[in-house]
Design a protein around this motif. Structure first.
Motif, PDB file in Angstrom:
ATOM      1  N   ASP A  65      34.721  32.697  23.387  1.00  0.00           N
ATOM      2  CA  ASP A  65      35.652  32.780  22.252  1.00  0.00           C
ATOM      3  C   ASP A  65      36.891  31.903  22.431  1.00  0.00           C
ATOM      4  OD1 ASP A  65      37.448  34.150  23.940  1.00  0.00           O
ATOM      5  OD2 ASP A  65      36.977  36.127  23.121  1.00  0.00           O
ATOM      6  N   GLY A  66      36.968  31.170  23.572  1.00  0.00           N
ATOM      7  CA  GLY A  66      38.068  30.228  23.777  1.00  0.00           C
ATOM      8  C   GLY A  66      39.399  30.848  24.130  1.00  0.00           C
ATOM      9  N   SER A  67      39.393  32.127  24.550  1.00  0.00           N
ATOM     10  CA  SER A  67      40.665  32.795  24.825  1.00  0.00           C
ATOM     11  C   SER A  67      41.188  32.535  26.238  1.00  0.00           C
ATOM     12  CB  SER A  67      40.525  34.302  24.587  1.00  0.00           C
ATOM     13  OG  SER A  67      39.555  34.867  25.452  1.00  0.00           O
ATOM     14  N   ARG A  68      40.425  31.846  27.079  1.00  0.00           N
ATOM     15  CA  ARG A  68      40.959  31.444  28.381  1.00  0.00           C
ATOM     16  C   ARG A  68      40.457  30.051  28.734  1.00  0.00           C
ATOM     17  NH1 ARG A  68      37.753  32.386  33.241  1.00  0.00           N
ATOM     18  NH2 ARG A  68      35.701  33.279  32.735  1.00  0.00           N
ATOM     19  N   ARG A  69      41.077  29.491  29.736  1.00  0.00           N
ATOM     20  CA  ARG A  69      40.807  28.096  30.085  1.00  0.00           C
ATOM     21  C   ARG A  69      39.447  27.941  30.761  1.00  0.00           C
ATOM     22  NH1 ARG A  69      45.117  24.101  33.067  1.00  0.00           N
ATOM     23  NH2 ARG A  69      44.546  25.141  35.013  1.00  0.00           N
ATOM     24  N   ALA A  70      38.723  26.949  30.324  1.00  0.00           N
ATOM     25  CA  ALA A  70      37.431  26.582  30.911  1.00  0.00           C
ATOM     26  C   ALA A  70      37.136  25.151  30.489  1.00  0.00           C
ATOM     27  CB  ALA A  70      36.331  27.520  30.427  1.00  0.00           C
ATOM     28  N   THR A  71      36.281  24.488  31.254  1.00  0.00           N
ATOM     29  CA  THR A  71      35.846  23.144  30.878  1.00  0.00           C
ATOM     30  C   THR A  71      34.597  23.245  30.019  1.00  0.00           C
ATOM     31  OG1 THR A  71      36.757  22.111  32.867  1.00  0.00           O
ATOM     32  CG2 THR A  71      35.015  20.915  31.720  1.00  0.00           C
ATOM     33  N   LYS A  72      34.660  22.638  28.844  1.00  0.00           N
ATOM     34  CA  LYS A  72      33.536  22.634  27.911  1.00  0.00           C
ATOM     35  C   LYS A  72      32.876  21.261  27.943  1.00  0.00           C
ATOM     36  CE  LYS A  72      32.465  23.424  22.998  1.00  0.00           C
ATOM     37  NZ  LYS A  72      33.059  23.731  21.661  1.00  0.00           N
ATOM     38  N   ILE A  73      31.590  21.230  28.230  1.00  0.00           N
ATOM     39  CA  ILE A  73      30.849  19.971  28.277  1.00  0.00           C
ATOM     40  C   ILE A  73      29.891  19.964  27.096  1.00  0.00           C
ATOM     41  CG2 ILE A  73      29.349  18.496  29.667  1.00  0.00           C
ATOM     42  CD1 ILE A  73      30.540  19.898  32.143  1.00  0.00           C
ATOM     43  N   LEU A  74      30.152  19.040  26.194  1.00  0.00           N
ATOM     44  CA  LEU A  74      29.492  19.036  24.897  1.00  0.00           C
ATOM     45  C   LEU A  74      28.048  18.562  24.983  1.00  0.00           C
ATOM     46  CD1 LEU A  74      32.400  17.495  22.798  1.00  0.00           C
ATOM     47  CD2 LEU A  74      31.765  19.905  22.944  1.00  0.00           C
ATOM     48  N   PRO A  75      27.160  19.143  24.194  1.00  0.00           N
ATOM     49  CA  PRO A  75      25.776  18.666  24.149  1.00  0.00           C
ATOM     50  C   PRO A  75      25.692  17.320  23.455  1.00  0.00           C
ATOM     51  CG  PRO A  75      26.113  20.325  22.463  1.00  0.00           C
ATOM     52  CD  PRO A  75      27.394  20.266  23.261  1.00  0.00           C
ATOM     53  N   HIS A  76      24.619  16.603  23.722  1.00  0.00           N
ATOM     54  CA  HIS A  76      24.421  15.341  23.031  1.00  0.00           C
ATOM     55  C   HIS A  76      24.099  15.631  21.564  1.00  0.00           C
ATOM     56  CE1 HIS A  76      22.807  11.400  21.967  1.00  0.00           C
ATOM     57  NE2 HIS A  76      23.455  10.944  23.015  1.00  0.00           N
ATOM     58  N   PRO A  77      24.684  14.863  20.628  1.00  0.00           N
ATOM     59  CA  PRO A  77      24.443  15.147  19.205  1.00  0.00           C
ATOM     60  C   PRO A  77      22.997  14.954  18.786  1.00  0.00           C
ATOM     61  CG  PRO A  77      25.676  13.090  19.493  1.00  0.00           C
ATOM     62  CD  PRO A  77      25.652  13.763  20.820  1.00  0.00           C
ATOM     63  N   ASN A  78      22.253  14.145  19.539  1.00  0.00           N
ATOM     64  CA  ASN A  78      20.831  13.940  19.245  1.00  0.00           C
ATOM     65  C   ASN A  78      20.008  14.305  20.484  1.00  0.00           C
ATOM     66  OD1 ASN A  78      21.178  12.722  16.559  1.00  0.00           O
ATOM     67  ND2 ASN A  78      22.121  11.041  17.695  1.00  0.00           N
ATOM     68  N   PRO A  79      19.813  15.599  20.739  1.00  0.00           N
ATOM     69  CA  PRO A  79      19.109  16.009  21.961  1.00  0.00           C
ATOM     70  C   PRO A  79      17.661  15.558  21.963  1.00  0.00           C
ATOM     71  CG  PRO A  79      19.434  17.881  20.492  1.00  0.00           C
ATOM     72  CD  PRO A  79      20.224  16.743  19.913  1.00  0.00           C
ATOM     73  N   LEU A  80      17.116  15.449  23.165  1.00  0.00           N
ATOM     74  CA  LEU A  80      15.715  15.089  23.317  1.00  0.00           C
ATOM     75  C   LEU A  80      14.824  16.243  22.872  1.00  0.00           C
ATOM     76  CD1 LEU A  80      15.847  13.488  26.895  1.00  0.00           C
ATOM     77  CD2 LEU A  80      15.781  12.260  24.715  1.00  0.00           C
ATOM     78  N   SER A  81      13.579  15.921  22.534  1.00  0.00           N
ATOM     79  CA  SER A  81      12.596  16.970  22.269  1.00  0.00           C
ATOM     80  C   SER A  81      12.325  17.727  23.558  1.00  0.00           C
ATOM     81  CB  SER A  81      11.298  16.341  21.757  1.00  0.00           C
ATOM     82  OG  SER A  81      10.669  15.591  22.789  1.00  0.00           O
ATOM     83  N   GLY A  82      11.691  18.896  23.444  1.00  0.00           N
ATOM     84  CA  GLY A  82      11.373  19.681  24.628  1.00  0.00           C
ATOM     85  C   GLY A  82      10.524  18.914  25.629  1.00  0.00           C
ATOM     86  N   TRP A  83       9.539  18.162  25.126  1.00  0.00           N
ATOM     87  CA  TRP A  83       8.653  17.371  25.994  1.00  0.00           C
ATOM     88  C   TRP A  83       9.420  16.252  26.687  1.00  0.00           C
ATOM     89  CZ3 TRP A  83       4.559  17.417  28.765  1.00  0.00           C
ATOM     90  CH2 TRP A  83       3.855  16.250  29.090  1.00  0.00           C
ATOM     91  N   ASP A  84      10.191  15.486  25.927  1.00  0.00           N
ATOM     92  CA  ASP A  84      10.953  14.382  26.509  1.00  0.00           C
ATOM     93  C   ASP A  84      12.018  14.893  27.471  1.00  0.00           C
ATOM     94  OD1 ASP A  84       9.427  12.609  25.112  1.00  0.00           O
ATOM     95  OD2 ASP A  84      10.976  11.983  23.702  1.00  0.00           O
ATOM     96  N   SER A  85      12.625  16.032  27.138  1.00  0.00           N
ATOM     97  CA  SER A  85      13.638  16.608  28.024  1.00  0.00           C
ATOM     98  C   SER A  85      13.022  17.035  29.346  1.00  0.00           C
ATOM     99  CB  SER A  85      14.309  17.802  27.336  1.00  0.00           C
ATOM    100  OG  SER A  85      15.341  18.332  28.132  1.00  0.00           O
ATOM    101  N   TRP A  86      11.806  17.599  29.287  1.00  0.00           N
ATOM    102  CA  TRP A  86      11.132  17.987  30.526  1.00  0.00           C
ATOM    103  C   TRP A  86      10.825  16.755  31.375  1.00  0.00           C
ATOM    104  CZ3 TRP A  86       6.268  16.843  32.524  1.00  0.00           C
ATOM    105  CH2 TRP A  86       5.921  17.565  33.677  1.00  0.00           C
TER     106      TRP A  86
END
Length: 382
Positions: free
Chosen positions: A245-266
């Motif tokens: 919920d963003g109420s405390r400090r943490a590093t957020k690492i954003l996903p790629h806007p165009n993720p790979l398919s499940g097969w390509d990601s594997w």
């Protein structure tokens, strides 16, 4: 019916085990599982990737983190796992949910059939309302055949279950541009590319096997699968929901806007290099244009002992990794084919084949969003 969100949580050994007594930290487990219960009540699935079995077993076999060798750690894991699961089970029952243990090895991630079988098991547990607790099977793994850190294991689990979020709980409040103990270290609240921070992240904790470097490697793997990664301090009330919920400090690492398919990601996200090969510059350029296999005549050199279906890392002749793909041959077969380019493949191998080493649909080209692997030294020998 709204589909439940899958949240994968990785917990380090230092949070679970008292560093002096090497006993479970029940206060932390109480805070953690109380928050898990809150997330579950909100319609989320939670999967834990938990370290701690080795640390909790060391005292039983009379060893310390500093003195323990490989066989000691294997024995400690066998002793510590019941302690860890019992602690989770006791506290979980306070909040009205069941747990299950899922022990994995490197092969369960690198072999696609085993990967799918594991995914089916985890999904069935979630369907039954049971919280999976995933760990590497440290009692049987050695340095050569182990994942080696639960950060990347958690990223592979996140990829496996199609998670929305991967939360890595650790002893610091997130990523810094250098060692946080150094004067002037700056906290990094959001990251799109982990590569610039890799050099500043060497080192590991006393009890664990991974430092910030493996957390960024895990985050990069998660990015490719469209998963948001959070790196946060675990020593707090509501350690999970306050991150989300963003109420405390943490590093957020954003996903790629165009993720790979499940097969390509594997294919693209490996935990260990099975084998590798080098192709010429003209072949590398042709592969970059897409829809082209790697043929046996393309190979300048190769390295490793691999089998059919293993993923190969592909390098250009400058030593830059350009692709990863599924091999259609064993390393022995491929060496025979590469060393006899003028002899028909069927004559060399005794069965009919076109001689394509990696088919186009089993090849994933890498780009600037991937963390590249260094080429094995043997590749330079031809």
């Amino acid at each position: 019916m709204t589909k439940k969100r899958n949240i994968v949580v990785k917990i380090g050994s230092a949070l679970l085990a008292n560093q002096e007594l090497l006993t479970p930290r029940y206060g932390f487990l109480q805070r953690l599982l109380e928050d898990v219960a809150v997330l579950r009540s909100q319609g989320n699935n939670v999967i834990l990737c938990s370290s701690g079995s080795v640390a909790l077993g060391l005292r039983i076999i009379g060893e310390t983190p500093e003195s323990a060798g490989i066989s000691d750690k294997q024995a400690a894991a066998a002793c510590g796992m019941p302690l860890l699961l019992n602690a989770y089970k006791q506290v979980g029952h306070e909040f009205g949910f069941e747990i299950a243990q899922v022990l994995l090895t490197l092969g369960d991630f690198e072999d696609h059939r085993r990967f799918l079988n594991t995914r089916n098991t985890v999904h069935r547990l979630l369907q039954a309302g049971v919280m999976p607790i995933v760990n590497e099977n440290d009692t049987i793994t050695t340095e050569e055949i182990r994942v080696g850190d639960n950060d990347r294991l958690a990223a592979k689990v996140a990829q496996m279950v199609g998670a929305s979020d991967l939360i890595i709980l650790t002893g610091v409040d997130g990523l810094y541009d250098r060692n946080p103990d150094e004067p002037g270290a700056q906290f990094i609240s959001e990251v799109t590319d982990v590569a610039p921070y890799m050099e500043a992240t060497r080192g590991k904790s006393t009890l664990g096997t991974g430092g910030m470097e493996t957390k960024l490697q895990a985050a990069n793997m998660a990015q490719e699968a469209g998963v948001t990664t959070w790196i946060a301090q675990g020593e707090t009330d509501r350690p999970l929901s306050t991150v989300l919920d963003g109420s405390r400090r943490a590093t957020k690492i954003l996903p790629h806007p165009n993720p790979l398919s499940g097969w390509d990601s594997w294919i693209a996200n490996r935990l260990q290099m099975a084998g590798s090969l080098v192709v010429g510059e003209d072949v590398a350029d042709a592969l970059a244009e897409g829809d082209r296999p790697i043929r046996r005549e393309d190979i300048l050199s190769l390295d490793g002992d691999f089998t059919r279906g293993d993923v190969l890392h592909v390098y250009d002749n400058k030593g830059t990794e350009i692709a990863r793909g599924l091999s259609d041959f064993t390393s022995e077969e491929l060496r025979v084919l590469a060393n006899n380019p003028d002899t028909a493949a069927e004559q060399l191998l005794g069965y009919k084949t076109r001689g394509n080493v990696v088919r186009a649909n089993n090849l994933v080209m890498l780009d600037t969003r991937h963390l590249l692997w260094d080429a094995p030294e043997a590749l330079g020998d031809g």
